[in-house]
Design a protein around this motif. Sequence first.
Motif, mmCIF file in Angstrom:
data_model
loop_
_atom_site.group_PDB
_atom_site.id
_atom_site.type_symbol
_atom_site.label_atom_id
_atom_site.label_comp_id
_atom_site.label_asym_id
_atom_site.label_seq_id
_atom_site.Cartn_x
_atom_site.Cartn_y
_atom_site.Cartn_z
ATOM 1 N N LEU A 173 0.960 -1.216 -0.117
ATOM 2 C CA LEU A 173 -0.020 -0.027 -0.055
ATOM 3 C C LEU A 173 0.959 1.375 0.121
ATOM 4 C CD1 LEU A 173 -2.838 -1.181 2.627
ATOM 5 C CD2 LEU A 173 -2.946 -0.763 -0.046
ATOM 6 N N LEU A 174 1.856 1.308 0.729
ATOM 7 C CA LEU A 174 2.830 2.476 0.671
ATOM 8 C C LEU A 174 3.495 2.360 -0.812
ATOM 9 C CD1 LEU A 174 4.224 4.633 2.097
ATOM 10 C CD2 LEU A 174 6.174 3.095 2.717
ATOM 11 N N LEU A 175 3.854 1.565 -1.536
ATOM 12 C CA LEU A 175 4.281 1.596 -2.988
ATOM 13 C C LEU A 175 3.278 2.208 -3.992
ATOM 14 C CD1 LEU A 175 6.276 -1.678 -3.336
ATOM 15 C CD2 LEU A 175 7.316 0.653 -3.196
ATOM 16 N N SER A 214 0.336 13.592 2.996
ATOM 17 C CA SER A 214 1.801 13.477 2.718
ATOM 18 C C SER A 214 2.025 11.972 3.213
ATOM 19 C CB SER A 214 2.551 14.223 3.883
ATOM 20 O OG SER A 214 2.185 14.037 5.362
ATOM 21 N N VAL A 215 3.294 11.607 2.898
ATOM 22 C CA VAL A 215 3.724 10.055 2.943
ATOM 23 C C VAL A 215 3.712 9.775 4.596
ATOM 24 C CG1 VAL A 215 5.676 8.233 2.927
ATOM 25 C CG2 VAL A 215 5.102 9.853 0.723
ATOM 26 N N THR A 216 4.149 10.884 5.345
ATOM 27 C CA THR A 216 4.206 10.402 6.934
ATOM 28 C C THR A 216 2.686 10.556 7.173
ATOM 29 O OG1 THR A 216 6.231 11.827 6.696
ATOM 30 C CG2 THR A 216 5.102 11.569 8.833
ATOM 31 N N VAL A 217 1.810 11.172 6.896
ATOM 32 C CA VAL A 217 0.489 10.968 7.387
ATOM 33 C C VAL A 217 0.138 9.800 6.949
ATOM 34 C CG1 VAL A 217 -1.885 12.074 7.322
ATOM 35 C CG2 VAL A 217 0.267 13.356 7.601
ATOM 36 N N PHE A 218 0.255 9.350 5.859
ATOM 37 C CA PHE A 218 -0.262 8.067 5.200
ATOM 38 C C PHE A 218 0.293 6.857 6.056
ATOM 39 C CE2 PHE A 218 -0.142 4.359 2.418
ATOM 40 C CZ PHE A 218 -1.316 4.232 1.890
ATOM 41 N N ARG A 265 1.256 6.781 9.091
ATOM 42 C CA ARG A 265 0.673 6.701 10.489
ATOM 43 C C ARG A 265 -0.707 6.248 10.487
ATOM 44 N NH1 ARG A 265 -2.215 10.703 12.730
ATOM 45 N NH2 ARG A 265 -1.586 12.101 11.103
ATOM 46 N N LEU A 266 -1.458 6.834 9.636
ATOM 47 C CA LEU A 266 -2.921 6.186 9.296
ATOM 48 C C LEU A 266 -3.225 4.944 9.077
ATOM 49 C CD1 LEU A 266 -4.818 9.367 7.514
ATOM 50 C CD2 LEU A 266 -4.900 8.908 10.215
ATOM 51 N N LEU A 267 -2.242 4.362 8.220
ATOM 52 C CA LEU A 267 -2.274 3.053 7.613
ATOM 53 C C LEU A 267 -1.901 2.236 8.644
ATOM 54 C CD1 LEU A 267 -2.777 1.028 5.096
ATOM 55 C CD2 LEU A 267 -0.245 1.577 4.444
ATOM 56 N N LYS A 268 -0.680 2.511 9.307
ATOM 57 C CA LYS A 268 -0.412 1.465 10.474
ATOM 58 C C LYS A 268 -1.614 1.317 11.431
ATOM 59 C CE LYS A 268 3.208 0.415 13.665
ATOM 60 N NZ LYS A 268 4.316 1.030 14.644
ATOM 61 N N THR A 269 -1.948 2.524 11.876
ATOM 62 C CA THR A 269 -3.191 2.455 12.925
ATOM 63 C C THR A 269 -4.292 1.732 12.254
ATOM 64 O OG1 THR A 269 -2.409 4.686 13.810
ATOM 65 C CG2 THR A 269 -4.703 3.603 14.190
ATOM 66 N N TYR A 270 -4.498 1.699 10.925
ATOM 67 C CA TYR A 270 -5.891 0.820 10.555
ATOM 68 C C TYR A 270 -5.517 -0.374 10.332
ATOM 69 C CZ TYR A 270 -8.840 -1.131 6.764
ATOM 70 O OH TYR A 270 -9.703 -1.719 5.974
ATOM 71 N N LEU A 271 -4.104 -0.894 10.038
ATOM 72 C CA LEU A 271 -4.028 -2.329 9.835
ATOM 73 C C LEU A 271 -3.729 -2.969 11.153
ATOM 74 C CD1 LEU A 271 -1.351 -2.185 7.039
ATOM 75 C CD2 LEU A 271 -3.504 -2.961 6.959
ATOM 76 N N PHE A 272 -3.357 -2.101 12.276
ATOM 77 C CA PHE A 272 -3.236 -2.678 13.653
ATOM 78 C C PHE A 272 -4.295 -2.801 14.218
ATOM 79 C CE2 PHE A 272 -2.716 -1.965 18.342
ATOM 80 C CZ PHE A 272 -1.501 -2.917 18.414
ATOM 81 N N LEU A 273 -5.196 -2.010 13.982
ATOM 82 C CA LEU A 273 -6.729 -2.436 14.647
ATOM 83 C C LEU A 273 -7.519 -3.456 13.827
ATOM 84 C CD1 LEU A 273 -8.048 1.265 15.051
ATOM 85 C CD2 LEU A 273 -7.263 -0.075 16.768
ATOM 86 N N LYS A 274 -7.098 -3.677 12.691
ATOM 87 C CA LYS A 274 -7.799 -4.665 11.784
ATOM 88 C C LYS A 274 -7.348 -6.256 12.293
ATOM 89 C CE LYS A 274 -8.697 -6.088 7.198
ATOM 90 N NZ LYS A 274 -8.527 -5.633 5.411
#
Length: 257
Positions: A169-171, A240-244, A246-255
């Motif tokens: 997803l980062l790529l 931004s990449v930094t915000v993405f 952070r949000l993505l890690k939180t989303y995947l972690f909760l999932k």
Amino acid sequence: MSKISACLKDIHTRSLFNHLQLNIHKTELIPTSRFRKSLPLQPSSVLDLKPSSEVRSLGVYMDSHLRMDANINAICRSAMVGIRKIGLIRRFLDRETTTRLLHAFISSRLDYCNSFHVALPKTLLRKLQMLQNSAARLVCQTKRRDHITPILHELHWLPVKERVNFKILLLTYKSLHGLAPRYIDNVLTPQSSCRNLRSKSQNRLVSAKVKTISYGHRALSYAAPMLWNSLPNYIKDAQSVTVFKRLLKTYLFLKAF
């Protein structure tokens, strides 16, 4: 085979023209199709190459069937050596230092080129997950019979499968924002429509059609759109990449938990 020979000849000619030496002993040829068993590849007449069933490129082992089991076994062997060595001196280290060592010697191996591990069978990913579980228990100094989920949750570590999806997803995000190499941009196509559909504002990608059941769905052109389209819009619209990240890690972690 004639097409492969012509390609190798072009590479050899281009190398000589640019005053580069093509090392024949480090050049390998691997067939990546399992469906042409009746047409075995013969040694190349240009560079005298013999097809191999397994090759290594930049530390990644790839086999002719793209199963990636050889690469995962190599990761497990090297990572277990690091875990044993850190385990011998664990009683002399505090938790923060142990975590840093494990990130340097274990997590780095789990994350290196892990985009190749997308959509692999659970039996292969389980080997890598067991490595991460051992590293987590080493940090928290817990026993093997203790449940691993609370330990990973306490350390805020993403499981192996989610780490692979994070990389894909980062790529994808970088590609959509002009921050990725062109060869990645070429396999990702934004979804477009002449009609004003609701999905037009959701920043979706077109998933490529696959012809092989075994490993076609692991291609970036298929896996990336499938993962990207399942993300909430507030993550895809990150500025931004930094915000993405952070949000993505939180989303995947909760999932995951």
